[in-house]
Design an enzyme around this catalytic site. Structure first.
Site, short mmCIF file in Angstrom:
data_model
loop_
_atom_site.label_atom_id
_atom_site.label_comp_id
_atom_site.label_asym_id
_atom_site.label_seq_id
_atom_site.Cartn_x
_atom_site.Cartn_y
_atom_site.Cartn_z
N ASP A 108 8.55 -0.01 -4.34
CA ASP A 108 8.26 1.32 -3.77
C ASP A 108 8.59 1.44 -2.29
O ASP A 108 8.00 2.21 -1.56
CB ASP A 108 6.77 1.62 -3.97
CG ASP A 108 5.87 0.54 -3.38
OD1 ASP A 108 6.36 -0.26 -2.56
OD2 ASP A 108 4.68 0.49 -3.76
N GLU A 130 8.85 -3.13 -11.67
CA GLU A 130 7.53 -2.69 -11.18
C GLU A 130 7.46 -1.15 -11.14
O GLU A 130 7.15 -0.53 -10.13
CB GLU A 130 7.18 -3.28 -9.81
CG GLU A 130 5.70 -3.24 -9.50
CD GLU A 130 5.34 -3.88 -8.16
OE1 GLU A 130 5.32 -3.16 -7.15
OE2 GLU A 130 5.05 -5.10 -8.14
N GLU A 144 5.08 5.16 -0.04
CA GLU A 144 5.34 4.37 -1.25
C GLU A 144 5.24 5.19 -2.54
O GLU A 144 6.06 5.04 -3.44
CB GLU A 144 4.40 3.16 -1.32
CG GLU A 144 4.72 2.06 -0.31
CD GLU A 144 4.19 2.31 1.09
OE1 GLU A 144 3.46 3.32 1.28
OE2 GLU A 144 4.50 1.53 2.01
N ARG A 222 1.28 1.29 6.69
CA ARG A 222 1.54 2.43 7.56
C ARG A 222 0.31 3.33 7.71
O ARG A 222 -0.03 3.76 8.80
CB ARG A 222 2.70 3.22 6.93
CG ARG A 222 3.29 4.31 7.75
CD ARG A 222 4.58 4.77 7.08
NE ARG A 222 5.63 3.80 7.28
CZ ARG A 222 6.59 3.91 8.20
NH1 ARG A 222 6.64 4.96 8.97
NH2 ARG A 222 7.50 2.98 8.33
C1 UD1 Z 1 7.65 -2.06 4.47
C2 UD1 Z 1 7.47 -1.08 3.33
C3 UD1 Z 1 6.08 -1.19 2.74
C4 UD1 Z 1 5.76 -2.63 2.36
C5 UD1 Z 1 6.02 -3.56 3.55
C6 UD1 Z 1 5.83 -4.99 3.10
C7 UD1 Z 1 8.74 0.99 3.52
C8 UD1 Z 1 8.75 2.39 3.98
N1 UD1 Z 1 7.66 0.27 3.81
O1 UD1 Z 1 6.76 -1.68 5.51
O2 UD1 Z 1 5.99 -0.37 1.59
O3 UD1 Z 1 4.41 -2.71 1.97
O4 UD1 Z 1 7.36 -3.38 4.01
O5 UD1 Z 1 5.69 -5.84 4.20
O6 UD1 Z 1 9.68 0.55 2.94
N2 UD1 Z 1 9.84 -6.32 11.39
C9 UD1 Z 1 10.40 -7.42 11.99
N3 UD1 Z 1 10.83 -8.45 11.19
C10 UD1 Z 1 10.73 -8.43 9.83
C11 UD1 Z 1 10.15 -7.30 9.24
C12 UD1 Z 1 9.72 -6.26 10.02
O7 UD1 Z 1 10.51 -7.49 13.20
O8 UD1 Z 1 11.15 -9.39 9.17
C13 UD1 Z 1 9.36 -5.22 12.25
C14 UD1 Z 1 10.54 -4.35 12.79
O9 UD1 Z 1 10.21 -3.91 14.07
C15 UD1 Z 1 10.55 -3.17 11.83
C16 UD1 Z 1 9.05 -3.01 11.57
O10 UD1 Z 1 8.54 -4.34 11.49
O11 UD1 Z 1 11.16 -2.03 12.39
C17 UD1 Z 1 8.69 -2.22 10.35
O12 UD1 Z 1 9.39 -2.68 9.20
P1 UD1 Z 1 9.57 -1.65 7.94
O13 UD1 Z 1 10.27 -2.37 6.82
O14 UD1 Z 1 10.18 -0.39 8.38
O15 UD1 Z 1 8.10 -1.28 7.53
P2 UD1 Z 1 6.91 -2.17 7.00
O16 UD1 Z 1 5.68 -1.70 7.68
O17 UD1 Z 1 7.27 -3.61 7.07
#
Ligand code: UD1
Ligand code: UDP
Length: 395
Positions: A108, A130, A144, A222
């Site tokens: 999701d 899923e 999600e 989020r």
């Molecule tokens: C995402 C998913 C969420 C899931 C979560 C699992 C969406 C909209 N959200 O949220 O459904 O529950 O992943 O963890 O798809 N970042 C890093 N390194 C990483 C990963 C993330 O630095 O390896 C930081 C970056 O600044 C990035 C931010 O985290 O911009 C947010 O990452 P993002 O994938 O946009 O959202 P999540 O909150 O991780």
């Protein structure tokens, strides 16, 4: 979807492209990729979007997965639209260069919805692993639930973990090519959890040695950014103060918004360990050894019950009611007093703890990947009979 099912396995293998980008998708797709690669009639490639970079690489390393294509799209503080746009154009290019018969997406996330849409625009069939998890509110959790609804509309094959998930799809008119398979996360646990696991994170063995009990904490969602996450962290702070014999281990998501709040409220406490994200092996084996977990994560709501560990869910709603109905998970919300009260009950009251610490497994029996691979072979004419649906619980 192709009507040329007769060619697959005879003239050429069925070409499957698994697309994923975040940590939870990778953990749940890795065992499926391994299973598909064992099938003679299937050629399974992997394209990662790298919506997550470091978190994704940790999982792929654990499962020995080397992606065939890597869109490498992650940016710091990325926006949903930016992520989706980069995936749409990136995946189109991959599918143009090397067309697939079937794309598989998972879950999701923004990767799920954008990859399903890119495949649809490229007129490539898509399977959703899923499928059918629902809260019933398009905006909660955001984004999600919306991503899942979009995926259901765009996908041709639907792999629903539970009968309840398949019923939710049916209620939306999605009834064709729906298979009840169990959740692949249980297959992943069979791969990762070992009684003799050696922890990679050097902080973990001394914590496991020094403290009577371990509580695992994760919070990243989020909808919890800002005041709810602060309230969750304050609850952990109060619990840590009240229970000095218990270590609260919180591997913090690298999102800067999350990290900042966690560090502001929880740094410097003797029995709170704010750690970097753990490898999949360390996380699953820590869960197997903890007392219970406090989490807003989707994956942990499935894993902890399977390992006989109670879960207090730090959310107001969940798309995973099965463990709550089974009694091993409880929805406690994000208010500090509620979290402290429910956690204290598990720490103080042995009977209340035992009542929740039952190994129940409404989400799978460890054979989800086999069922999904069988279902794909069935739909594409490589097998005569569909898989038996996952129907129960393995404890
Ligand atoms: C995402 C998913 C969420 C899931 C979560 C699992 C969406 C909209 N959200 O949220 O459904 O529950 O992943 O963890 O798809 N970042 C890093 N390194 C990483 C990963 C993330 O630095 O390896 C930081 C970056 O600044 C990035 C931010 O985290 O911009 C947010 O990452 P993002 O994938 O946009 O959202 P999540 O909150 O991780
Ligand atoms: N996880 C991990 N290391 C960590 C924290 C979590 O390997 O430091 C695993 C966890 O066991 C589960 C998955 O990551 O399998 C859940 O991912 P996350 O909580 O990021 O996403 P969600 O499931 O909420 O979408």
């Amino acid at each position: 979807m192709s009507d040329q099912t007769k060619v697959f396995g005879k003239e050429r293998p069925l070409s499957v492209l698994a697309v994923f980008g975040t940590r939870p998708e990778a953990i749940k797709m890795a065992p499926l990729v391994r299973e598909l690669r064992r099938r003679e009639g299937i050629d399974c490639r992997v394209c990662v979007t790298a919506q997550h970079r470091e978190l994704l690489d940790l999982v792929n390393a654990h499962f020995g997965l080397v992606p065939d294509d890597d869109l490498n799209i992650m940016q710091q503080r990325q926006s949903l639209c930016g992520v989706a746009a980069r995936i749409l154009t990136g995946l189109e290019e991959v599918l143009r260069r090397r067309p697939a018969d079937l794309v598989l997406v998972h879950g999701d996330t923004a990767t799920t919805a954008a990859a399903a849409m890119a495949s649809f625009y490229c007129q490539t069939a898509v399977g959703h692993v899923e499928a059918g998890l629902r809260t019933g509110d398009r905006r909660a959790p955001f984004p999600e639930e919306g991503n899942r609804l979009m995926a259901a509309q765009l996908c041709d094959l639907h792999f629903a973990p539970t009968a309840k998930n398949a019923a939710a799809l049916a209620a939306e008119g999605v009834t064709r090519n729906v298979f009840v398979t169990g959740n692949t996360v249980i297959d992943a646990l069979d791969y990762t959890v070992r009684p003799d696991h050696t922890f990679e994170d050097e902080a973990l063995p001394p914590l496991l040695e020094a403290y009577r009990r371990i509580v695992v904490v994760t919070a990243h969602r989020r909808e919890n950014w800002g005041a709810p996450l602060r309230s969750i962290c304050e609850a952990v702070r109060e619990l840590a103060d009240r229970y000095p014999d218990t270590a609260f281990i919180y591997p913090v998501h690298p999102n800067p918004t999350v990290r900042q709040t966690a560090e502001e409220v929880l740094s410097g406490l003797p029995n709170v360990a704010l750690l970097a994200p753990l490898s999949t092996g360390d996380m699953h084996n820590l869960l197997a050894r903890c007392h219970f977990c406090l989490t807003d994560s989707g994956g942990l709501q499935e894993e902890a019950p399977a390992l006989g560990r109670p879960v207090l869910v730090l959310r107001r709603e969940t798309e995973r009611p099965e463990a709550i109905e089974a009694g091993t998970a409880r929805l406690v919300g994000v208010d500090r007093e509620d979290i402290v009260r429910e956690a204290a009950r598990l720490l103080d009251d042995a009977a209340a703890y035992e009542a929740m610490a039952q190994a129940v497994n409404p989400y799978g029996d460890g054979h989800a990947c086999r069922r999904i691979a069988d279902a794909i072979e069935y739909v594409y004419g490589l097998r005569d009979i569909p898989p038996e649906p996952f129907g129960g619980s393995r404890s």
